[in-house]
Scaffold this active site. Structure first.
Site, short mmCIF file in Angstrom:
data_model
loop_
_atom_site.label_atom_id
_atom_site.label_comp_id
_atom_site.label_asym_id
_atom_site.label_seq_id
_atom_site.Cartn_x
_atom_site.Cartn_y
_atom_site.Cartn_z
N HIS A 6 5.23 -5.46 33.12
CA HIS A 6 6.62 -5.93 33.13
C HIS A 6 7.52 -4.98 33.90
CE1 HIS A 6 10.55 -6.64 30.82
NE2 HIS A 6 10.34 -7.73 31.55
N HIS A 48 16.48 -6.13 38.60
CA HIS A 48 16.63 -7.14 37.55
C HIS A 48 18.06 -7.62 37.38
CE1 HIS A 48 17.26 -8.57 33.40
NE2 HIS A 48 16.08 -9.14 33.56
#
Length: 243
Positions: A6, A48
């Site tokens: 991740h 992100h």
């Protein structure tokens, strides 16, 4: 089953940086999950948040920076002094570095400023068609649908929100028309749901799993991939996937 790092091995290094991605490779992850956005000058960068504040020493929206401006920011010091000088990478640089080493699970961010990101990412991936394995995903179902229309040969995934309930047969049928995978928050998954999704022709990823017992349980239930910040502690085929 895929072990999916991740934002790289983000439990050990600053997310979405080369340091985190290199560590994911060393830890034998099968894929790196990362997030992409467009800059002011339409370059694809890996970050992100829609703002740079949390993960760099800068401030402001990604869309308001050129690539040159973004790459002057320190994307590592917030995590620890050992990572000072890490930069925000471009997707092109990531593909060049890893395309023969590890697959990429690429999330298209759904901010309003990202119009056209599907075309930009698809064109770039077309230059790396010999890569190990690339999958494009998004929380924005229309974005996934658009990507599939443009690039039908590249696998896609839909990500569901944490409060998304049991998938109906009609929802699964709709997803299957433009996606190969459903990426679901792990706390929402159970054996019944996994079986139902598989029977309806979709594969399943579980996000984000940072507990070994939970990972083992999900693997036993038949998920096709586990997204984790700690790719080294996932047990696969009876063995720890360690360095």
């Amino acid at each position: 089953m895929y072990i999916i790092a991740h934002r790289g091995a983000s439990g050990y290094a600053p997310e979405n940086t080369i340091a985190a991605f290199d560590l994911a490779v060393k830890m034998n992850a099968d894929m790196i999950e990362l997030d992409v956005q467009l800059t002011k000058d339409r370059q694809i960068v890996v970050i992100h948040d829609d703002r740079v504040d949390r993960t760099t020493n800068g401030s402001g929206f990604v869309k308001d920076f050129t690539l040159e401006e973004l790459q002057k920011l320190d994307a590592g010091s917030w995590y620890g002094p050992a990572f000072q000088g890490e930069r925000i990478p471009t997707l092109e640089a990531v593909l060049k570095r890893y395309h023969k080493k590890i697959g990429l699970l690429i999330e298209l961010k759904g901010h309003p400023s990202q119009v056209g990101i599907e075309e930009e990412v698809g064109q770039l991936l077309g230059q790396f068609s010999f890569s190990i394995n690339n999958i494009v995903q998004s929380f924005q179902f229309r974005s996934v649908q658009r990507f599939r229309e443009l690039y039908p040969s590249i696998p896609t995934a839909v990500i569901t929100r944490p409060n998304f309930g049991m998938l109906s047969r009609n929802q699964m049928k709709a997803f299957r028309s433009f996606a190969n995978y459903v990426n679901i928050k792990h706390t929402r998954l159970n054996r019944l749901m996994i079986g139902s999704i598989n029977k309806n022709g979709l594969n399943i990823f579980a996000w984000t799993v940072n507990n070994q017992k939970t990972a083992a349980k999900l693997q036993a239930m038949g998920v096709d991939g586990i997204v984790t910040d700690y790719p080294d502690f996932i047990i696969k085929d009876g063995k720890h996937e360690n360095i």
